[in-house]
Write an enzyme that holds these catalytic residues in place. Structure first.
Site, PDB file in Angstrom:
ATOM      1  N   TYR A 170       0.410  -1.206  -0.011  1.00 14.12           N
ATOM      2  CA  TYR A 170       0.203  -0.039  -0.129  1.00 14.12           C
ATOM      3  C   TYR A 170       0.471   1.191  -0.290  1.00 14.12           C
ATOM      4  CZ  TYR A 170      -4.030   3.267   1.218  1.00 14.12           C
ATOM      5  OH  TYR A 170      -4.628   4.084   1.561  1.00 14.12           O
ATOM      6  N   THR A 172       1.169   3.958   1.285  1.00 13.00           N
ATOM      7  CA  THR A 172       2.245   5.014   2.779  1.00 13.00           C
ATOM      8  C   THR A 172       3.146   3.820   3.624  1.00 13.00           C
ATOM      9  OG1 THR A 172      -0.171   3.763   4.395  1.00 13.00           O
ATOM     10  CG2 THR A 172       0.388   5.920   3.174  1.00 13.00           C
ATOM     11  N   LYS A 173       3.218   2.413   3.238  1.00 10.68           N
ATOM     12  CA  LYS A 173       3.938   1.236   3.611  1.00 10.68           C
ATOM     13  C   LYS A 173       5.808   1.689   3.382  1.00 10.68           C
ATOM     14  CE  LYS A 173       0.794  -1.320   4.870  1.00 10.68           C
ATOM     15  NZ  LYS A 173      -0.335  -1.610   6.070  1.00 10.68           N
ATOM     16  N   ASN A 174       6.852   1.434   4.804  1.00 13.45           N
ATOM     17  CA  ASN A 174       7.457   1.495   4.115  1.00 13.45           C
ATOM     18  C   ASN A 174       8.481   1.111   2.352  1.00 13.45           C
ATOM     19  OD1 ASN A 174       7.452   1.297   6.958  1.00 13.45           O
ATOM     20  ND2 ASN A 174       9.631   1.303   6.915  1.00 13.45           N
ATOM     21  N   LEU A 175       7.724  -0.047   1.967  1.00 15.76           N
ATOM     22  CA  LEU A 175       8.036  -0.544   0.150  1.00 15.76           C
ATOM     23  C   LEU A 175       6.539   0.154  -0.058  1.00 15.76           C
ATOM     24  CD1 LEU A 175       9.456  -0.599  -2.313  1.00 15.76           C
ATOM     25  CD2 LEU A 175       9.794  -3.283  -1.493  1.00 15.76           C
TER      26      LEU A 175
END
Length: 362
Positions: A170, A172-175
């Site tokens: 998603y 907003t995730k770190n990746l």
């Protein structure tokens, strides 16, 4: 410009689903995680559901998980007709407690079908303890790594400890991708092949259905290409997150806040989360000073409306206290020094902090 060139590469190739970009990202991400196999899917919740199906979890089977992690594991279990069961979390890490898991397993007349351990807020769970408890009980387990891309312990990254591990991409995730996306990693070729079949209708070959429970859950080529590009920046961005987290924890030492237990390698710092009994007052104070905050997550799974009636007797004291007190502060790559200073000054100016010495720096 790099992103433009990446997207143009896909458009010029004119192949948009399960092509070269997906294959290469799966290879690169598996290598980055330190596992043999990666199978991409449409989103993180599908990753959890298909991982449960790959473990032969059946309708009516129980899936044990934490109840403070946003209902995602519960949603995956319910989607396939399984029954979510809940285990309390460790008071420090707020991740699944091996001791509570052992007690929960001993109290059940029959073994659950699976356990899901979430690396919450980027903090790696006690994977060694959870793995040992599950091995003793003969219960398979899954890592939920949706918030922990790059968290590691002993040279091993999140996604390399359990038979199956699930990721969300998603935005907003770190990746993060430019839309939804997910993946399942595994050291086991058989399990990976099952997930690969399940993500595309249950096919063993085109138009040949060999697995029940299959669906259309495919990562597209554009998202895979973006993820390949962004994977090269992930270590640096995680380092930025940890640096911000360390500044916060040092600045908040001595305040009446509970801080993350780690700002080191075992925490990818997807979120920087403090705990306070005065959460809503602090939120209002921060907002008045132009600092946004959020709550991840305010309602434990067993108290959600869809389950509340059937889980009326469930008591998870650590989980419930955490959901009533957690507060996420701004922490993201590219955050400017002066923005970090603004957050620190606003938190330290909160008058409700005058009593108590709970905070300790990482």
């Amino acid at each position: 410009m790099a992103l433009d060139a990446t997207l143009q590469r896909v458009l010029q190739r004119n192949w948009f689903v399960l092509g070269e970009e997906v294959r290469e990202f799966e290879r690169e991400f598996a290598a980055w995680c330190g596992v043999a196999h990666c199978v991409t899917v449409a989103n993180g919740t599908d990753a959890l559901e298909l991982a449960l199906r790959a473990l032969d979890v059946q309708p009516g089977g129980e899936v044990l998980c934490a109840a403070n992690a946003g209902f995602y594991a519960s949603a995956a279990a319910l989607a396939m007709g399984a029954v979510p069961g809940y285990v309390d979390v460790d008071d420090g890490t707020l991740t699944l407690s091996p001791a509570a898991l052992r007690q929960a397993l001993a109290a059940r007349p029959s073994k659950p079908a699976a356990v899901v351990a979430t690396h919450l807020y980027g903090q790696l769970a006690d994977v060694e303890g959870i793995a040992a408890v599950c091995a003793e009980a003969g219960v398979p387990w899954i890592e939920d790594c949706a918030q922990a891309h790059g968290a590691e312990r002993g040279g091993r990254k999140a996604g390399s400890f359990a038979p199956l591990a699930c990721f969300s991409f998603y935005p907003t995730k770190n990746l993060g991708a430019l839309g939804d996306g997910g993946a399942v990693t595994s050291p086991d070729a058989r399990l990976a092949d099952r997930v690969r079949a399940l993500r595309q209708y249950g096919w063993s070959a085109k138009y040949h259905v060999s697995e029940r429970g299959g669906r259309n859950s495919r990562l597209d080529e554009l998202q895979a290409a973006v993820l390949r590009l962004k994977l090269g920046h992930l270590e640096r961005q995680n380092a930025e997150r940890r640096a911000i987290a360390r500044r916060y924890s040092e600045a908040f030492e001595g305040l009446a806040l509970r801080l993350p237990v780690s700002c080191g390698a075992d925490n990818a710092v997807h979120l920087y989360v403090v705990r306070t009994a005065q959460r809503e007052t602090l939120r209002a104070h921060l907002l008045a000073r132009g600092v946004a905050s959020d709550v991840h997550y305010p309602v434990p799974d067993h108290q959600q409306a869809v389950l509340a009636a059937s889980r009326a007797g469930v008591r998870l004291p650590v989980t419930e206290a955490a959901c009533a007190s957690v507060l996420s502060l701004p922490c993201f790559p590219g955050m400017r020094e002066e923005e970090v200073d603004t957050v620190i000054a606003a938190v330290r100016a909160f008058r409700g902090q005058e009593h108590g010495q709970e905070a300790r720096a990482c």
